[in-house]
Design a protein around this motif. Sequence first.
Motif, PDB file in Angstrom:
ATOM      1  N   ARG A   1       1.024  -1.236   0.040  1.00  0.00           N
ATOM      2  CA  ARG A   1       0.055   0.082  -0.130  1.00  0.00           C
ATOM      3  C   ARG A   1       0.843   1.322  -0.015  1.00  0.00           C
ATOM      4  O   ARG A   1       0.520   2.163  -0.563  1.00  0.00           O
ATOM      5  CB  ARG A   1      -0.938  -0.102   1.412  1.00  0.00           C
ATOM      6  CG  ARG A   1      -1.736   1.255   1.351  1.00  0.00           C
ATOM      7  CD  ARG A   1      -2.657   1.140   2.778  1.00  0.00           C
ATOM      8  NE  ARG A   1      -2.103   0.743   3.884  1.00  0.00           N
ATOM      9  CZ  ARG A   1      -1.454   1.908   4.539  1.00  0.00           C
ATOM     10  NH1 ARG A   1      -1.526   3.056   4.405  1.00  0.00           N
ATOM     11  NH2 ARG A   1      -0.808   1.666   5.852  1.00  0.00           N
TER      12      ARG A   1
ATOM     13  N   LEU B   1      -3.768  -8.316  -6.614  1.00  0.00           N
ATOM     14  CA  LEU B   1      -3.653  -6.869  -6.197  1.00  0.00           C
ATOM     15  C   LEU B   1      -4.589  -6.080  -7.194  1.00  0.00           C
ATOM     16  O   LEU B   1      -5.203  -5.104  -6.503  1.00  0.00           O
ATOM     17  CB  LEU B   1      -2.039  -6.271  -6.434  1.00  0.00           C
ATOM     18  CG  LEU B   1      -1.231  -7.012  -5.530  1.00  0.00           C
ATOM     19  CD1 LEU B   1       0.215  -6.499  -5.689  1.00  0.00           C
ATOM     20  CD2 LEU B   1      -1.583  -6.680  -3.968  1.00  0.00           C
TER      21      LEU B   1
ATOM     22  N   HIS C   1      -5.847  -2.162  -6.252  1.00  0.00           N
ATOM     23  CA  HIS C   1      -4.495  -1.484  -6.367  1.00  0.00           C
ATOM     24  C   HIS C   1      -4.316  -1.175  -7.844  1.00  0.00           C
ATOM     25  O   HIS C   1      -4.705  -1.834  -8.728  1.00  0.00           O
ATOM     26  CB  HIS C   1      -3.634  -2.481  -5.984  1.00  0.00           C
ATOM     27  CG  HIS C   1      -3.408  -2.698  -4.617  1.00  0.00           C
ATOM     28  ND1 HIS C   1      -2.984  -1.824  -3.753  1.00  0.00           N
ATOM     29  CD2 HIS C   1      -3.694  -3.639  -3.875  1.00  0.00           C
ATOM     30  CE1 HIS C   1      -2.897  -2.345  -2.410  1.00  0.00           C
ATOM     31  NE2 HIS C   1      -3.382  -3.487  -2.480  1.00  0.00           N
TER      32      HIS C   1
ATOM     33  N   MET D   1      -1.461   3.518  -3.032  1.00  0.00           N
ATOM     34  CA  MET D   1      -2.398   2.587  -3.343  1.00  0.00           C
ATOM     35  C   MET D   1      -3.195   2.071  -2.447  1.00  0.00           C
ATOM     36  O   MET D   1      -2.792   1.218  -1.520  1.00  0.00           O
ATOM     37  CB  MET D   1      -1.431   1.224  -4.016  1.00  0.00           C
ATOM     38  CG  MET D   1      -0.635   1.906  -5.386  1.00  0.00           C
ATOM     39  SD  MET D   1       0.213   0.417  -6.162  1.00  0.00           S
ATOM     40  CE  MET D   1       1.548  -0.129  -4.981  1.00  0.00           C
TER      41      MET D   1
ATOM     42  N   PRO E   1      -6.351  -0.582  -1.263  1.00  0.00           N
ATOM     43  CA  PRO E   1      -7.033  -1.511  -1.657  1.00  0.00           C
ATOM     44  C   PRO E   1      -8.683  -1.276  -1.252  1.00  0.00           C
ATOM     45  O   PRO E   1      -8.870  -0.599  -0.475  1.00  0.00           O
ATOM     46  CB  PRO E   1      -6.671  -2.648  -0.646  1.00  0.00           C
ATOM     47  CG  PRO E   1      -6.270  -1.930   0.453  1.00  0.00           C
ATOM     48  CD  PRO E   1      -5.432  -0.775   0.026  1.00  0.00           C
TER      49      PRO E   1
END
Length: 204
Positions: free
Chosen positions: A87, A113, A118, A200, A202
Amino acid sequence: NLGNLLAHLDWFLEDPAANCLALDWLCQRQLAGFKVLGGDHPRASRGQAISGVEFSKMHHVVTKYNPIAVVDTGNAETAPNWRAAVRLADILIVPIRMREDYLMPAARMLHGLRDQGHDLTNRVIIVVSNGDLPTSPEATALAREYFAAFPQVEIPFDPVINGDGPIRWDRLRDTTRMAYQELGAKALNMAITNASAPAMEPNE
């Protein structure tokens, strides 16, 4: 080492006396000039992983005093510290070998991912390091199918890397140094571009 940083996170985060020299004392300086923060943390022997919150705090401490931080995540994709590392990363460097048993796990990881939300656009570099093993046409075709969307750098075979002793830059072959310089340039350019972008996140 890592255990000492983990034990003194609050001091590094809250005490005005905390500084880069205190962090450097926990690291091992390598001949190439970089510093390594390693070693087992005290709960590893009990099977307890570093939490995502703890990793985020350690990342904050390390990057406060160091402009570039490289994290070796290992392969524990369900671990909270692994997820936190992904992340927070500006870029992900994914090493592979041209063998199906290496290609499939890397492809599944990247696919997973993406499924989690992501954004991997301009955040992934594939590094091919096949050593002195032959490359089959089937593996090459699979790699092309799985990783065509990402930039790739191939590291040629080098006996210094394949040996048991320390890896010294001045002993590597010219082609190997050029390949690593290409990788470093791609990684640095990508990291600079992404550094100011949102991390990033999620969908979880």
